[in-house]
Structures are given as C-alpha cells and as structure tokens.
Design a protein around this motif. Structure first.
Motif, PDB file in Angstrom:
ATOM      1  N   PRO A 120       0.836  -1.203   0.000  1.00 27.21           N
ATOM      2  CA  PRO A 120       0.000   0.000   0.000  1.00 27.21           C
ATOM      3  C   PRO A 120       0.869   1.250   0.000  1.00 27.21           C
ATOM      4  CG  PRO A 120      -0.685  -1.533   1.735  1.00 27.21           C
ATOM      5  CD  PRO A 120       0.588  -2.048   1.155  1.00 27.21           C
ATOM      6  N   ALA A 121       0.378   2.292  -0.647  1.00 28.64           N
ATOM      7  CA  ALA A 121       1.106   3.555  -0.691  1.00 28.64           C
ATOM      8  C   ALA A 121       1.032   4.239   0.672  1.00 28.64           C
ATOM      9  CB  ALA A 121       0.516   4.450  -1.762  1.00 28.64           C
ATOM     10  N   ASP A 122       2.087   4.941   1.033  1.00 30.80           N
ATOM     11  CA  ASP A 122       2.133   5.703   2.280  1.00 30.80           C
ATOM     12  C   ASP A 122       1.461   7.050   2.039  1.00 30.80           C
ATOM     13  OD1 ASP A 122       2.731   6.982   4.639  1.00 30.80           O
ATOM     14  OD2 ASP A 122       4.898   6.947   4.361  1.00 30.80           O
ATOM     15  N   PRO A 123       0.333   7.342   2.703  1.00 27.90           N
ATOM     16  CA  PRO A 123      -0.375   8.605   2.469  1.00 27.90           C
ATOM     17  C   PRO A 123       0.491   9.843   2.682  1.00 27.90           C
ATOM     18  CG  PRO A 123      -1.698   7.135   3.826  1.00 27.90           C
ATOM     19  CD  PRO A 123      -0.345   6.506   3.663  1.00 27.90           C
ATOM     20  N   GLU A 124       1.427   9.783   3.624  1.00 29.21           N
ATOM     21  CA  GLU A 124       2.305  10.937   3.869  1.00 29.21           C
ATOM     22  C   GLU A 124       3.211  11.201   2.666  1.00 29.21           C
ATOM     23  OE1 GLU A 124       4.331  10.719   7.590  1.00 29.21           O
ATOM     24  OE2 GLU A 124       2.472  10.303   8.684  1.00 29.21           O
ATOM     25  N   MET A 125       3.683  10.141   2.032  1.00 23.72           N
ATOM     26  CA  MET A 125       4.541  10.310   0.854  1.00 23.72           C
ATOM     27  C   MET A 125       3.735  10.887  -0.311  1.00 23.72           C
ATOM     28  SD  MET A 125       7.561   9.530   1.714  1.00 23.72           S
ATOM     29  CE  MET A 125       8.411   9.304   0.180  1.00 23.72           C
ATOM     30  N   ILE A 126       2.489  10.446  -0.456  1.00 20.68           N
ATOM     31  CA  ILE A 126       1.638  10.966  -1.524  1.00 20.68           C
ATOM     32  C   ILE A 126       1.383  12.441  -1.314  1.00 20.68           C
ATOM     33  CG2 ILE A 126      -0.674  10.844  -2.531  1.00 20.68           C
ATOM     34  CD1 ILE A 126      -0.603   7.824  -1.902  1.00 20.68           C
ATOM     35  N   ASP A 127       1.062  12.848  -0.068  1.00 23.03           N
ATOM     36  CA  ASP A 127       0.821  14.260   0.241  1.00 23.03           C
ATOM     37  C   ASP A 127       2.064  15.094  -0.022  1.00 23.03           C
ATOM     38  OD1 ASP A 127      -1.766  13.693   0.964  1.00 23.03           O
ATOM     39  OD2 ASP A 127      -1.346  13.633   3.118  1.00 23.03           O
ATOM     40  N   ALA A 128       3.239  14.583   0.356  1.00 25.98           N
ATOM     41  CA  ALA A 128       4.484  15.320   0.148  1.00 25.98           C
ATOM     42  C   ALA A 128       4.781  15.465  -1.340  1.00 25.98           C
ATOM     43  CB  ALA A 128       5.644  14.617   0.857  1.00 25.98           C
ATOM     44  N   ALA A 129       4.569  14.417  -2.097  1.00 24.82           N
ATOM     45  CA  ALA A 129       4.822  14.484  -3.542  1.00 24.82           C
ATOM     46  C   ALA A 129       3.864  15.449  -4.208  1.00 24.82           C
ATOM     47  CB  ALA A 129       4.709  13.092  -4.162  1.00 24.82           C
ATOM     48  N   GLY A 130       2.610  15.460  -3.768  1.00 23.63           N
ATOM     49  CA  GLY A 130       1.632  16.377  -4.332  1.00 23.63           C
ATOM     50  C   GLY A 130       1.989  17.826  -4.045  1.00 23.63           C
TER      51      GLY A 130
END
Length: 64
Positions: A43-53
């Motif tokens: 599963p993707a790490d939501p914190e990493m997705i938010d940081a990349a966005g």
C-alpha cells in the motif's frame, strides 16, 4: 486471426478497437475510474503521496 474484445470476447470492431462496442469501452473506462484495475504491491504511504503532491504544486508555481 480475429482480435477479441477484452471485456466480453466478442470480435473487436475497428471503430471501438480494441473493444467490440462503445458499451465495452465504457465499462473498461469505469473499471479504471473506480480503481478496479490494480497492480500488486505494498500500500502507498499517504504521507509520501501528500508530500509528492505538495512538491508538484510548488514546481508548477515556479514555472508560471
């Protein structure tokens, strides 16, 4: 050898290739939009997705 629709296995039609009809093409699109197609993996790490966005937004602002 006749190409087959990946949704219903009917013969594909050039106007809707690789599908047999607009209906099958639409069903395929809905599967993508509803996340029916998934690749196996962790599963993707939501914190990493938010940081990349956030980084992507910052880059767009720099180019405007």
């Amino acid at each position: 050898m006749t190409k087959r629709c990946p949704i219903c296995a009917a013969p594909a039609v050039r106007d809707h290739a690789p599908f047999c009809s607009r209906g099958c093409a639409s069903r395929d699109l809905l599967r993508w939009l509803e996340e029916g197609y998934r690749l196996p993996g962790a599963p993707a790490d939501p914190e990493m997705i938010d940081a990349a966005g956030a980084e992507g937004l910052d880059r767009r602002r720099d180019t405007d």
